[in-house]
Design a protein around this motif. Structure first.
Motif, mmCIF file in Angstrom:
data_model
loop_
_atom_site.group_PDB
_atom_site.id
_atom_site.type_symbol
_atom_site.label_atom_id
_atom_site.label_comp_id
_atom_site.label_asym_id
_atom_site.label_seq_id
_atom_site.Cartn_x
_atom_site.Cartn_y
_atom_site.Cartn_z
ATOM 1 N N ALA A 41 0.809 -1.219 0.000
ATOM 2 C CA ALA A 41 0.000 0.000 0.000
ATOM 3 C C ALA A 41 0.840 1.265 0.000
ATOM 4 O O ALA A 41 0.295 2.367 0.104
ATOM 5 N N GLY A 42 2.157 1.136 -0.105
ATOM 6 C CA GLY A 42 3.029 2.308 -0.107
ATOM 7 C C GLY A 42 3.078 2.992 -1.457
ATOM 8 O O GLY A 42 2.472 2.552 -2.438
ATOM 9 N N VAL A 43 3.826 4.085 -1.507
ATOM 10 C CA VAL A 43 3.935 4.901 -2.719
ATOM 11 C C VAL A 43 5.106 4.416 -3.572
ATOM 12 O O VAL A 43 6.192 4.151 -3.058
ATOM 13 N N ILE A 44 4.881 4.307 -4.877
ATOM 14 C CA ILE A 44 5.939 3.967 -5.834
ATOM 15 C C ILE A 44 6.036 5.097 -6.856
ATOM 16 O O ILE A 44 5.023 5.644 -7.292
ATOM 17 N N GLY A 45 7.254 5.424 -7.238
ATOM 18 C CA GLY A 45 7.479 6.538 -8.148
ATOM 19 C C GLY A 45 7.520 6.131 -9.602
ATOM 20 O O GLY A 45 6.987 5.090 -10.009
ATOM 21 N N ASN A 46 8.211 6.947 -10.388
ATOM 22 C CA ASN A 46 8.320 6.748 -11.827
ATOM 23 C C ASN A 46 9.769 6.982 -12.236
ATOM 24 O O ASN A 46 10.283 8.090 -12.102
ATOM 25 N N ILE B 195 -1.346 -1.709 -4.377
ATOM 26 C CA ILE B 195 -2.635 -1.030 -4.274
ATOM 27 C C ILE B 195 -2.475 0.424 -3.851
ATOM 28 O O ILE B 195 -3.461 1.150 -3.705
ATOM 29 N N GLY B 196 -1.226 0.855 -3.636
ATOM 30 C CA GLY B 196 -0.963 2.196 -3.151
ATOM 31 C C GLY B 196 -0.906 3.227 -4.258
ATOM 32 O O GLY B 196 -1.221 2.956 -5.422
ATOM 33 N N GLN B 197 -0.477 4.418 -3.893
ATOM 34 C CA GLN B 197 -0.420 5.535 -4.823
ATOM 35 C C GLN B 197 0.793 5.442 -5.740
ATOM 36 O O GLN B 197 1.808 4.843 -5.391
ATOM 37 N N ASP B 198 0.659 6.054 -6.910
ATOM 38 C CA ASP B 198 1.757 6.164 -7.875
ATOM 39 C C ASP B 198 2.082 7.639 -8.072
ATOM 40 O O ASP B 198 1.179 8.461 -8.223
ATOM 41 N N ARG B 199 3.373 7.944 -8.073
ATOM 42 C CA ARG B 199 3.805 9.315 -8.355
ATOM 43 C C ARG B 199 4.540 9.328 -9.694
ATOM 44 O O ARG B 199 5.454 8.531 -9.905
ATOM 45 N N ILE B 200 4.129 10.234 -10.568
ATOM 46 C CA ILE B 200 4.775 10.316 -11.878
ATOM 47 C C ILE B 200 5.851 11.401 -11.906
ATOM 48 O O ILE B 200 6.574 11.523 -12.897
ATOM 49 N N ASP C 129 -5.473 5.647 2.521
ATOM 50 C CA ASP C 129 -6.935 5.589 2.420
ATOM 51 C C ASP C 129 -7.391 4.393 1.602
ATOM 52 O O ASP C 129 -8.550 3.975 1.695
ATOM 53 N N CYS C 130 -6.480 3.837 0.806
ATOM 54 C CA CYS C 130 -6.819 2.676 -0.030
ATOM 55 C C CYS C 130 -6.926 1.382 0.778
ATOM 56 O O CYS C 130 -7.403 0.367 0.261
ATOM 57 N N PHE D 241 -4.530 6.321 9.292
ATOM 58 C CA PHE D 241 -5.032 4.953 9.145
ATOM 59 C C PHE D 241 -5.427 4.368 10.495
ATOM 60 O O PHE D 241 -6.484 3.741 10.629
ATOM 61 N N LEU D 242 -4.589 4.561 11.507
ATOM 62 C CA LEU D 242 -4.885 4.016 12.831
ATOM 63 C C LEU D 242 -6.169 4.597 13.392
ATOM 64 O O LEU D 242 -7.007 3.870 13.948
ATOM 65 N N HIS D 243 -6.352 5.894 13.256
ATOM 66 C CA HIS D 243 -7.554 6.531 13.787
ATOM 67 C C HIS D 243 -8.801 6.109 13.002
ATOM 68 O O HIS D 243 -9.893 6.022 13.568
ATOM 69 N N ARG D 244 -8.627 5.832 11.721
ATOM 70 C CA ARG D 244 -9.768 5.461 10.884
ATOM 71 C C ARG D 244 -10.211 4.027 11.106
ATOM 72 O O ARG D 244 -11.416 3.721 11.030
ATOM 73 N N THR D 245 -9.262 3.132 11.392
ATOM 74 C CA THR D 245 -9.605 1.706 11.382
ATOM 75 C C THR D 245 -9.360 0.970 12.681
ATOM 76 O O THR D 245 -9.894 -0.125 12.878
ATOM 77 N N SER D 246 -8.514 1.508 13.579
ATOM 78 C CA SER D 246 -8.004 0.666 14.654
ATOM 79 C C SER D 246 -8.095 1.275 16.045
ATOM 80 O O SER D 246 -7.343 0.903 16.927
ATOM 81 N N SER D 247 -8.977 2.215 16.241
ATOM 82 C CA SER D 247 -8.969 2.926 17.511
ATOM 83 C C SER D 247 -9.283 2.032 18.699
ATOM 84 O O SER D 247 -8.854 2.292 19.815
#
Length: 352
Positions: free
Chosen positions: A73-78, A97-102, A136-137, A164-170
């Motif tokens: 779920a981490g970010v991968i570049g280009n 499943i994470g974000q992509d940076r171009i 968020d993914c 993420f912790l506050h959204r899913t695991s409190s």
């Protein structure tokens, strides 16, 4: 207590369904073997220079090889480094499943190894350029295992971990998935707020001995140093005391690894259990901790108890060291780990 080996092996054909999701960062390691670190302005010749995908990739690779569906779920570049990372994920059946940076490539770490110590020079890239929306993914389902690595706790991506912790695991008492957290030896770079939130969600903490001591120091946990920390002296007693003191403060499951000596495991309210390791000739130059953590995550996702998962992870780490590639431990597959357990079964275990 550990299940008998026969009981463990009877689960050989269990079918994985939950997923291991890593929130860790991935970059490229460039290991350079040198005779000595040069003085400023000096010169050194490197042998066996070989780029390899590092960071949390090794955890995910191990989880995938042990049989869990695995996602990053981490970010991968280009760019060229990002291309190596994407190929490695694809080759190992790991879904990004994470974000992509171009607009930025992924980073790399130059690792200078002079046989006595390793010196790191880091160039941060897209993997460190997250924000509060980075994860968020991630919507973990029942039985999933979410892996959080220390490398995500010290830069802009840390805000995404906290969100993420506050959204899913409190509330850890109602969470239907597991969190496995690798802390870091540089905890001084992790904010008090984030560390507090991490402690409150009560993950499964997986540390080596040094990381456990660093975490204990940061939390103000008293550890009895009167016992010898040498294998020939009171090493086992010292490890048990460390695991017990730290685990009682965390009020969460804790695994403290010690290489071929195995690992010490404590669950809340329980006794510390020493899970024996597998003596292995140290022919590698990188830690097998990622292999151990990834295997443990996969087995927890497959429904194994923590102690049994650690037992198998010990074997996986030992084999990973034996079959290291260019100094990097290479995690074996599930069947190979099971074969090692069968081979190393003792008469005492067989009699259970």
């Amino acid at each position: 207590m550990l299940n008998s080996l026969k009981g463990l092996l009877s689960r050989k054909n269990d079918v994985p369904s939950p997923t291991v999701i890593s929130l860790g960062q991935v970059w490229v390691d460039i290991m350079m073997d040198i005779d000595a670190i040069p003085q400023p302005g000096g010169f050194a010749v490197a042998n066996h220079t070989m780029p390899s995908v590092g960071g949390s990739f090794r955890v995910m690779q191990a989880a995938s090889r042990i049989g869990a569906a695995t996602k990053h779920a981490g970010v991968i570049g280009n760019g060229p480094w990002a291309s190596l990372i994407r190929k490695a994920l694809n080759d190992n059946g790991i879904e990004h499943i994470g974000q992509d940076r171009i607009d930025a490539d992924s980073g790399f770490r130059l690792v200078l190894n002079d046989s006595e110590r390793k010196t790191f020079v880091a160039t941060y890239g897209a993997e460190s350029q997250g924000n509060e929306n980075t994860f968020d993914c991630v919507e973990p389902g029942e039985g999933d295992v979410v892996h959080i690595s220390a490398n995500t706790l010290m830069d802009h991506s840390a805000s995404g971990i906290d969100a993420f912790l506050h959204r899913t695991s409190s509330d850890p008492t109602t969470r239907d998935y597991s969190i496995v957290l690798n802390p870091t030896n540089t905890l001084h770079m992790v904010s008090d707020h984030l560390l507090e939130d991490l402690v409150l969600v009560r993950p499964i903490w997986s540390c080596n001995r040094q990381e456990a001591r660093t975490l204990a120091d940061r939390l103000g946990v008293f550890v009895d140093d009167s016992l010898s920390m040498t294998v020939g002296g009171g090493f086992d007693d010292s490890m048990k005391a460390l695991c017990n003191s730290l685990g009682a403060t965390l009020r969460a499951p804790l695994v403290v690894r010690a290489g071929s000596r195995g690992a010490w495991v404590r669950t809340p309210g329980g006794e510390v259990i020493h899970v024996e390791g597998y003596p292995t000739k140290a022919t590698h130059t990188r830690s097998a901790g990622s292999c151990h953590t990834g295997a443990m995550c996969a087995l927890i996702a497959r429904g194994w108890s923590l102690v049994d998962a650690v037992k198998i992870a010990n074997a996986a780490a030992s084999l990973g060291i034996q079959r290291s590639i260019n100094g990097v431990p290479d995690c074996p597959g599930y069947d190979e780990v099971i074969a090692k357990l069968e081979e190393d079964e003792t008469p005492a275990e067989a009699a259970k």
